[in-house]
Design a protein around this motif. Structure first.
Motif, PDB file in Angstrom:
ATOM      1  N   ARG A 151       1.292   6.819  -6.631  1.00  0.00           N
ATOM      2  CA  ARG A 151       0.199   7.749  -6.870  1.00  0.00           C
ATOM      3  C   ARG A 151       0.631   9.189  -6.625  1.00  0.00           C
ATOM      4  O   ARG A 151       0.273  10.104  -7.371  1.00  0.00           O
ATOM      5  N   THR A 152       1.427   9.373  -5.565  1.00  0.00           N
ATOM      6  CA  THR A 152       1.901  10.716  -5.240  1.00  0.00           C
ATOM      7  C   THR A 152       2.792  11.263  -6.339  1.00  0.00           C
ATOM      8  O   THR A 152       2.691  12.442  -6.723  1.00  0.00           O
ATOM      9  N   ALA A 153       3.701  10.402  -6.837  1.00  0.00           N
ATOM     10  CA  ALA A 153       4.583  10.844  -7.912  1.00  0.00           C
ATOM     11  C   ALA A 153       3.818  11.125  -9.186  1.00  0.00           C
ATOM     12  O   ALA A 153       4.162  12.037  -9.961  1.00  0.00           O
ATOM     13  N   ALA A 154       2.754  10.309  -9.461  1.00  0.00           N
ATOM     14  CA  ALA A 154       2.010  10.457 -10.713  1.00  0.00           C
ATOM     15  C   ALA A 154       1.249  11.768 -10.744  1.00  0.00           C
ATOM     16  O   ALA A 154       1.225  12.476 -11.767  1.00  0.00           O
ATOM     17  N   ILE A 155       0.597  12.145  -9.709  1.00  0.00           N
ATOM     18  CA  ILE A 155      -0.236  13.352  -9.719  1.00  0.00           C
ATOM     19  C   ILE A 155       0.503  14.566  -9.207  1.00  0.00           C
ATOM     20  O   ILE A 155      -0.011  15.686  -9.273  1.00  0.00           O
ATOM     21  N   GLN A 156       1.748  14.350  -8.722  1.00  0.00           N
ATOM     22  CA  GLN A 156       2.575  15.434  -8.196  1.00  0.00           C
ATOM     23  C   GLN A 156       1.775  16.310  -7.229  1.00  0.00           C
ATOM     24  O   GLN A 156       1.629  17.520  -7.384  1.00  0.00           O
ATOM     25  N   ALA A 157       1.240  15.617  -6.229  1.00  0.00           N
ATOM     26  CA  ALA A 157       0.413  16.312  -5.240  1.00  0.00           C
ATOM     27  C   ALA A 157       1.267  17.243  -4.409  1.00  0.00           C
ATOM     28  O   ALA A 157       2.490  17.109  -4.327  1.00  0.00           O
ATOM     29  N   SER A 158       0.628  18.121  -3.760  1.00  0.00           N
ATOM     30  CA  SER A 158       1.329  19.066  -2.892  1.00  0.00           C
ATOM     31  C   SER A 158       1.815  18.342  -1.649  1.00  0.00           C
ATOM     32  O   SER A 158       1.410  17.225  -1.355  1.00  0.00           O
ATOM     33  N   GLU A 159       2.714  19.025  -0.925  1.00  0.00           N
ATOM     34  CA  GLU A 159       3.291  18.425   0.276  1.00  0.00           C
ATOM     35  C   GLU A 159       2.216  18.090   1.314  1.00  0.00           C
ATOM     36  O   GLU A 159       2.257  17.045   1.944  1.00  0.00           O
ATOM     37  N   SER A 160       1.229  18.943   1.475  1.00  0.00           N
ATOM     38  CA  SER A 160       0.170  18.667   2.450  1.00  0.00           C
ATOM     39  C   SER A 160      -0.665  17.473   2.029  1.00  0.00           C
ATOM     40  O   SER A 160      -1.084  16.655   2.864  1.00  0.00           O
ATOM     41  N   GLN A 161      -0.930  17.332   0.710  1.00  0.00           N
ATOM     42  CA  GLN A 161      -1.700  16.201   0.225  1.00  0.00           C
ATOM     43  C   GLN A 161      -0.954  14.897   0.424  1.00  0.00           C
ATOM     44  O   GLN A 161      -1.539  13.862   0.761  1.00  0.00           O
ATOM     45  N   VAL A 162       0.396  14.937   0.201  1.00  0.00           N
ATOM     46  CA  VAL A 162       1.207  13.732   0.391  1.00  0.00           C
ATOM     47  C   VAL A 162       1.171  13.292   1.847  1.00  0.00           C
ATOM     48  O   VAL A 162       1.014  12.104   2.173  1.00  0.00           O
ATOM     49  N   ARG A 163       1.328  14.274   2.758  1.00  0.00           N
ATOM     50  CA  ARG A 163       1.305  13.926   4.181  1.00  0.00           C
ATOM     51  C   ARG A 163      -0.066  13.383   4.595  1.00  0.00           C
ATOM     52  O   ARG A 163      -0.172  12.425   5.384  1.00  0.00           O
ATOM     53  N   LEU A 189       0.819  -1.206   0.000  1.00  0.00           N
ATOM     54  CA  LEU A 189       0.000   0.000   0.000  1.00  0.00           C
ATOM     55  C   LEU A 189       0.860   1.266   0.000  1.00  0.00           C
ATOM     56  O   LEU A 189       0.544   2.251  -0.689  1.00  0.00           O
ATOM     57  N   GLU A 190       1.935   1.237   0.792  1.00  0.00           N
ATOM     58  CA  GLU A 190       2.825   2.387   0.814  1.00  0.00           C
ATOM     59  C   GLU A 190       3.467   2.619  -0.560  1.00  0.00           C
ATOM     60  O   GLU A 190       3.636   3.771  -1.003  1.00  0.00           O
ATOM     61  N   GLU A 191       3.817   1.532  -1.227  1.00  0.00           N
ATOM     62  CA  GLU A 191       4.400   1.665  -2.560  1.00  0.00           C
ATOM     63  C   GLU A 191       3.388   2.275  -3.533  1.00  0.00           C
ATOM     64  O   GLU A 191       3.728   3.143  -4.363  1.00  0.00           O
ATOM     65  N   ARG A 192       2.147   1.830  -3.452  1.00  0.00           N
ATOM     66  CA  ARG A 192       1.130   2.392  -4.323  1.00  0.00           C
ATOM     67  C   ARG A 192       0.891   3.869  -4.019  1.00  0.00           C
ATOM     68  O   ARG A 192       0.660   4.685  -4.923  1.00  0.00           O
ATOM     69  N   VAL A 236      -3.015   6.142   4.890  1.00  0.00           N
ATOM     70  CA  VAL A 236      -2.525   4.775   4.717  1.00  0.00           C
ATOM     71  C   VAL A 236      -2.108   4.192   6.075  1.00  0.00           C
ATOM     72  O   VAL A 236      -2.405   3.037   6.413  1.00  0.00           O
ATOM     73  N   ASP A 237      -1.391   4.984   6.852  1.00  0.00           N
ATOM     74  CA  ASP A 237      -0.933   4.508   8.163  1.00  0.00           C
ATOM     75  C   ASP A 237      -2.111   4.180   9.068  1.00  0.00           C
ATOM     76  O   ASP A 237      -2.121   3.181   9.796  1.00  0.00           O
ATOM     77  N   HIS A 238      -3.157   5.049   9.017  1.00  0.00           N
ATOM     78  CA  HIS A 238      -4.345   4.815   9.843  1.00  0.00           C
ATOM     79  C   HIS A 238      -5.048   3.519   9.453  1.00  0.00           C
ATOM     80  O   HIS A 238      -5.464   2.729  10.308  1.00  0.00           O
ATOM     81  N   ARG A 239      -5.167   3.292   8.139  1.00  0.00           N
ATOM     82  CA  ARG A 239      -5.835   2.059   7.685  1.00  0.00           C
ATOM     83  C   ARG A 239      -5.037   0.824   8.081  1.00  0.00           C
ATOM     84  O   ARG A 239      -5.604  -0.198   8.480  1.00  0.00           O
ATOM     85  N   ALA A 240      -3.722   0.885   7.965  1.00  0.00           N
ATOM     86  CA  ALA A 240      -2.900  -0.270   8.346  1.00  0.00           C
ATOM     87  C   ALA A 240      -3.035  -0.568   9.835  1.00  0.00           C
ATOM     88  O   ALA A 240      -3.142  -1.719  10.258  1.00  0.00           O
ATOM     89  N   LYS A 241      -3.015   0.499  10.649  1.00  0.00           N
ATOM     90  CA  LYS A 241      -3.156   0.295  12.093  1.00  0.00           C
ATOM     91  C   LYS A 241      -4.529  -0.274  12.437  1.00  0.00           C
ATOM     92  O   LYS A 241      -4.658  -1.104  13.348  1.00  0.00           O
ATOM     93  N   ASN A 242      -5.570   0.178  11.740  1.00  0.00           N
ATOM     94  CA  ASN A 242      -6.903  -0.372  11.982  1.00  0.00           C
ATOM     95  C   ASN A 242      -6.950  -1.859  11.667  1.00  0.00           C
ATOM     96  O   ASN A 242      -7.561  -2.657  12.387  1.00  0.00           O
ATOM     97  N   ALA A 243      -6.308  -2.241  10.538  1.00  0.00           N
ATOM     98  CA  ALA A 243      -6.288  -3.667  10.177  1.00  0.00           C
ATOM     99  C   ALA A 243      -5.581  -4.490  11.250  1.00  0.00           C
ATOM    100  O   ALA A 243      -6.029  -5.561  11.640  1.00  0.00           O
TER     101      ALA A 243
END
Length: 574
Positions: free
Chosen positions: A351-363, A344-347, A369-376
């Motif tokens: 995705r971040t590199a593809a859309i060149q999101a802003s720094e706030s969007q990346v964070r 998931l982190e790789e994806r 992603v981290d929240h979903r992994a911890k929930n699982a």
């Protein structure tokens, strides 16, 4: 101007996050490794503590039983010795003032008296000896045996040397009259001027003690001795012959207890005679110079403990293996989740590199992603930790059953567009699978009695879980576990200070089931039931184990159900 370029700062942050990531990934494995070690050590430590405690309790019980047996044998021996003394007193009283010639002249009358006296005082033998050790009269033979002499007996010589009315207790010896093993309590016969007229002796056969001891000392290998205070044996079980061991062996546990005056104190030691390690205790017989001792093999005292330790050990091994298997399974599941998290982190990075999101969007995306992994991970860990892990089949069955109960309540709420759920429909949906598994029709094994009630959505799922726990218990231990057993659920509404008809009183009652025995401790199911009713429903719970069957009453508000979360309730149950 003075600060580093923004791109450089971002690269440094990424590097620090990448270096911290392996540490975070290792923590679950270190915890699971620690749990794996605990899964092996904890059952072993518990087994050792339980075995040690149980052994001390087994020895304490054996000591109490030993002292109880000692007191029983003490009472019997004391009465026998008292009978002998009474017989001596009665004989001396009859012959007081009579010379030996006068006694010999009326042997028939004296024999009849002594015979009746011996039968009255527990069939003991009574004999009157002259100054030469010859029998003048006895309770067995109408005519005294001519060739039987006691002049060489220890007690006879003692009375020759000790004038006075003192009693003397003789040790175990062969009777020259009938050949059996006897011991005597004797007394000197003196003339008016103090001259030696002979000895009156009252004896008891060793077999009379052995018969009683055999019935009272039921533990195999039990040792019983009746002895003088100087260690000379008067009777012993198992029986011995004079010459085998006429005295208590020196250095044994009983001899040491005599030396230390440890009366009614249980001591332990190995017998020098047979090499058996025994628990031994003794008592003095009142004012007589006689003691009775009882010993039981320590092996027999711990026999039950050995059997229980074998069971404990097997259970500890199975528990350790089950815990190890669960830890390994959790470790494998964690590895799979870690791989999924890495994917998931790789994806996310792609995705971040593809859309060149802003720094706030990346964070923000990284936190998502981290929240979903911890929930699982939390879901897996909660499932593993909160459900009792007796074995895999029970574990899967318990989890599947509770999830199914929630699913059935969810379906009812969905059918009614989340406005609520019918109480009768919910109860029937929850009980039907259990009635089918118990082998019977719903109307014959389960009965529902109450008016139409619409449960609020917040109360439907917790109540479904509560009914699931009650039905599970009934199927395993209660009315649904036997043919013909029946479970009845009735309910009614009552007014409260806030609103009329706000209080729901629901009663679960079992009948025609097996004999009800209140549990010695509350299991996970009942603890979970309490957490659901009091935590999630904010209600009251009453449990009763009546002779007719198990009864559970639940009181809850329909307009103000409890607001505790399912997770909090489960943690309380766990």
């Amino acid at each position: 101007m003075c600060g580093a370029p923004r791109g450089v700062q971002m690269q440094g942050d990424d590097a620090s996050r990448r270096s911290a990531a392996p540490q975070r990934r290792l923590r679950p494995f270190r915890s699971l490794d620690a749990l794996l070690v605990a899964a092996v050590l904890l059952p072993a430590l518990l087994f050792g503590a339980l075995a040690t405690f149980d052994r001390s309790q087994a020895l304490a019980t054996a000591e109490r039983d030993l002292l109880a047996t000692l007191d029983t044998l003490y009472g019997h021996a004391e009465k026998v010795i008292e009978f002998q003394v009474l017989a001596l007193g009665a004989t001396d009283e009859r012959l007081r003032g009579l010379s030996n010639e006068a006694v010999a002249a009326n042997v028939a009358d004296h024999h009849a008296y002594l015979r009746a006296l011996s039968l009255y005082v527990a069939r003991i033998g009574i004999v009157v000896l002259g100054p030469d050790g010859q029998v003048l009269v006895d309770s067995v033979n109408e005519q005294p045996p001519a060739r039987v002499s006691a002049s060489d007996r220890e007690y006879f010589r003692w009375h020759q040397e000790h004038p006075g009315p003192e009693f003397y207790v003789a040790g175990l010896l062969h009777s020259r009259n009938h050949g059996g093993l006897v011991f005597f309590v004797t007394r000197r016969r003196s003339a008016a001027d103090g001259g030696f007229l002979g000895v009156t002796a009252v004896g008891v056969r060793q077999t009379s003690f052995l018969e009683y001891w055999r019935s009272a000392a039921v533990v195999p290998g039990t040792l019983v001795t009746l002895s003088r205070s100087d260690g000379v044996l008067m009777a012993r079980w198992p029986a011995i012959e004079p010459g085998d061991a006429v005295r208590l062996p020196e250095g044994g546990a009983l001899a040491q207890a005599f030396d230390a005056s440890l009366e009614r104190v249980v001591v332990s030691g190995t017998s020098p005679l047979d090499g058996i390690d025994r628990l031994v205790a003794y008592r003095h017989l009142g004012h007589f110079p006689v003691s009775i001792a009882v010993g039981i093999p320590k092996e027999a005292a711990l026999a039950g403990w050995y059997r229980r330790v074998t069971i404990y050990g097997g259970f500890a091994v199975m528990t350790s293996l089950a815990l190890c298997w669960l830890c390994l399974l959790a470790r494998r599941r964690t590895q799979e989740l870690r791989q999924l998290n890495a994917h998931l982190e790789e994806r996310v990075r792609e995705r971040t590199a593809a859309i060149q999101a802003s720094e706030s969007q990346v964070r923000l995306l990284a936190r998502e992603v981290d929240h979903r992994a911890k929930n699982a991970l939390a879901v897996v860990q909660a499932t593993l930790q909160l459900t009792p892990k007796k074995d895999l089949e029970t574990y899967v069955e318990a989890v599947a059953g509770r999830v199914s109960a929630l699913a059935r309540a969810q379906a009812l709420l969905s059918q009614n567009q989340w406005r609520g759920a019918s109480l009768q429909a919910l109860l029937k949906a929850e009980l039907t699978p259990f009635v089918s598994e118990a082998g019977g029709e719903f109307n014959t094994r389960a009965e529902l009695d109450g008016l139409a009630v619409l449960l609020p959505p917040a109360a439907a799922q917790p109540l479904a879980m509560a009914m699931h726990e009650l039905a599970t218990n009934a199927l395993k231990h209660g009315a649904l576990s036997v043919p013909g057993g029946q479970a009845t659920v009735s309910w009614r509404l009552s007014d409260t200070a806030e609103a009329p008809g706000d209080l729901l009183i629901l009663r679960w009652e079992e009948s025609k089931g097996p004999l009800v025995k209140p549990p010695t401790r509350r299991g996970f199911g009942f603890r979970m039931l309490e957490a659901i009713v009091r935590g999630q429903l904010g209600g009251r719970l009453s449990l009763s184990w009546l002779t007719s069957g198990f009864v559970c009453e639940i009181e809850m508000s329909l307009t103000r159900p409890g607001r505790a979360s399912e997770e909090g309730a489960l943690k309380k149950a766990g």
